[in-house]
Design a protein around this motif. Structure first.
Motif, PDB file in Angstrom:
ATOM      1  N   UNK A  94      -1.853  -7.076   8.856  1.00  0.00           N
ATOM      2  CA  UNK A  94      -2.758  -7.220   7.521  1.00  0.00           C
ATOM      3  C   UNK A  94      -2.371  -6.058   6.575  1.00  0.00           C
ATOM      4  N   UNK A  95      -1.892  -6.647   5.413  1.00  0.00           N
ATOM      5  CA  UNK A  95      -1.483  -6.174   4.168  1.00  0.00           C
ATOM      6  C   UNK A  95      -2.396  -4.794   3.694  1.00  0.00           C
ATOM      7  N   UNK A  96      -3.886  -5.006   4.070  1.00  0.00           N
ATOM      8  CA  UNK A  96      -4.842  -4.197   3.593  1.00  0.00           C
ATOM      9  C   UNK A  96      -4.535  -2.969   4.292  1.00  0.00           C
ATOM     10  N   UNK A  97      -3.949  -2.612   5.213  1.00  0.00           N
ATOM     11  CA  UNK A  97      -3.716  -1.318   5.815  1.00  0.00           C
ATOM     12  C   UNK A  97      -2.371  -0.483   5.155  1.00  0.00           C
ATOM     13  N   UNK A  98      -1.717  -1.090   4.272  1.00  0.00           N
ATOM     14  CA  UNK A  98      -0.476  -0.420   3.696  1.00  0.00           C
ATOM     15  C   UNK A  98      -0.584  -0.473   2.532  1.00  0.00           C
ATOM     16  N   UNK A 112      -1.607   1.354  -3.867  1.00  0.00           N
ATOM     17  CA  UNK A 112      -1.768   2.199  -2.595  1.00  0.00           C
ATOM     18  C   UNK A 112      -2.807   1.280  -1.746  1.00  0.00           C
ATOM     19  N   UNK A 113      -3.066   1.846  -0.454  1.00  0.00           N
ATOM     20  CA  UNK A 113      -3.846   1.023   0.375  1.00  0.00           C
ATOM     21  C   UNK A 113      -5.247   0.536  -0.156  1.00  0.00           C
ATOM     22  N   UNK A 145       7.547  -5.164  -0.689  1.00  0.00           N
ATOM     23  CA  UNK A 145       7.518  -4.272   0.675  1.00  0.00           C
ATOM     24  C   UNK A 145       6.164  -3.623   0.805  1.00  0.00           C
ATOM     25  N   UNK A 146       6.141  -2.972   1.999  1.00  0.00           N
ATOM     26  CA  UNK A 146       5.017  -2.285   2.559  1.00  0.00           C
ATOM     27  C   UNK A 146       5.442  -0.933   2.900  1.00  0.00           C
ATOM     28  N   UNK A 147       4.504   0.223   2.553  1.00  0.00           N
ATOM     29  CA  UNK A 147       4.820   1.483   2.801  1.00  0.00           C
ATOM     30  C   UNK A 147       3.519   1.842   3.420  1.00  0.00           C
ATOM     31  N   UNK A 148       3.316   3.384   3.986  1.00  0.00           N
ATOM     32  CA  UNK A 148       2.512   3.924   4.711  1.00  0.00           C
ATOM     33  C   UNK A 148       1.114   3.791   3.722  1.00  0.00           C
ATOM     34  N   UNK A 149       0.161   3.750   4.575  1.00  0.00           N
ATOM     35  CA  UNK A 149      -1.319   3.721   4.326  1.00  0.00           C
ATOM     36  C   UNK A 149      -1.675   4.822   3.860  1.00  0.00           C
ATOM     37  N   UNK A 153       0.994   5.669  -3.359  1.00  0.00           N
ATOM     38  CA  UNK A 153       1.983   4.594  -3.344  1.00  0.00           C
ATOM     39  C   UNK A 153       3.387   5.339  -4.040  1.00  0.00           C
ATOM     40  N   UNK A 154       4.426   5.332  -3.643  1.00  0.00           N
ATOM     41  CA  UNK A 154       5.701   5.909  -4.372  1.00  0.00           C
ATOM     42  C   UNK A 154       6.605   4.834  -4.853  1.00  0.00           C
ATOM     43  N   UNK A 155       7.171   5.121  -5.887  1.00  0.00           N
ATOM     44  CA  UNK A 155       8.124   3.985  -6.695  1.00  0.00           C
ATOM     45  C   UNK A 155       9.727   4.394  -6.385  1.00  0.00           C
ATOM     46  N   UNK A 156       9.952   4.681  -5.063  1.00  0.00           N
ATOM     47  CA  UNK A 156      11.228   4.571  -4.311  1.00  0.00           C
ATOM     48  C   UNK A 156      11.234   4.015  -3.140  1.00  0.00           C
ATOM     49  N   UNK A 157      12.452   3.242  -2.917  1.00  0.00           N
ATOM     50  CA  UNK A 157      12.789   2.320  -2.174  1.00  0.00           C
ATOM     51  C   UNK A 157      12.601   2.633  -0.716  1.00  0.00           C
ATOM     52  N   UNK A 158      12.988   4.111  -0.295  1.00  0.00           N
ATOM     53  CA  UNK A 158      13.022   4.668   0.912  1.00  0.00           C
ATOM     54  C   UNK A 158      11.810   4.883   1.536  1.00  0.00           C
ATOM     55  N   UNK A 159      10.576   4.810   0.773  1.00  0.00           N
ATOM     56  CA  UNK A 159       9.193   5.193   1.390  1.00  0.00           C
ATOM     57  C   UNK A 159       8.963   3.852   1.979  1.00  0.00           C
ATOM     58  N   UNK A 160       9.296   2.874   1.625  1.00  0.00           N
ATOM     59  CA  UNK A 160       8.982   1.702   2.222  1.00  0.00           C
ATOM     60  C   UNK A 160       9.618   1.024   3.376  1.00  0.00           C
ATOM     61  N   UNK A 161       9.050   0.382   4.530  1.00  0.00           N
ATOM     62  CA  UNK A 161       9.819   0.200   5.611  1.00  0.00           C
ATOM     63  C   UNK A 161       9.888  -1.350   5.901  1.00  0.00           C
TER      64      UNK A 161
END
Length: 124
Positions: A27-31, A51-52, A96-100, A104-112
């Motif tokens: 679920x995208x809503x968690x991220x 952000x989430x 991309x999705x990142x932590x919930x 939210x962050x504007x750098x690619x390493x934050x996204x998994x």
């Protein structure tokens, strides 16, 4: 777990496109969600993120006022509405999705988790 970006294409300067990012298996809503792009010969750059909770939205300066990020929790999808497109917007666009947590962050390493990209070409 998969992200599928779509909606790219060829558009004239000043035109619009809406990119979609569909999630399967989660679920995208968690991220947090980020949109990135990579132009030929250039490094990947952040375009926008949300952000989430949708409380925090960030845009790169080059797209602010022209692009809008959003998500549809029912359809389990995210979108990037792009208006006033310019040749400089030509790139492969990725979602991309990142932590919930942590906004939210504007750098690619934050996204998994990353989608495969969709090509946007702005040309007359």
């Amino acid at each position: 777990v998969q992200l599928q970006a779509s909606g790219g294409g060829l558009v004239q300067p000043g035109g619009s496109l809406r990119l979609s990012c569909a999630a399967s298996g989660f679920r995208l809503g968690y991220y947090a969600i980020g949109w990135f792009r990579q132009a030929p010969g250039k490094e990947r750059e952040a375009v926008s993120c949300v952000d989430k909770t949708d409380d925090t939205i960030i845009y790169a300066g080059s797209v602010k006022g022209r692009f809008t990020i959003s998500r549809d929790r029912v359809r389990n999808a995210a979108y990037l509405q792009m208006n006033g497109l310019e040749p400089e917007d030509t790139a492969i666009y990725y979602c991309a999705t990142g932590p919930g947590v942590g906004g939210c962050q504007m750098y690619s390493r934050w996204y998994d988790t990353w989608g495969q990209g969709t090509l946007v070409t702005v040309s007359s």
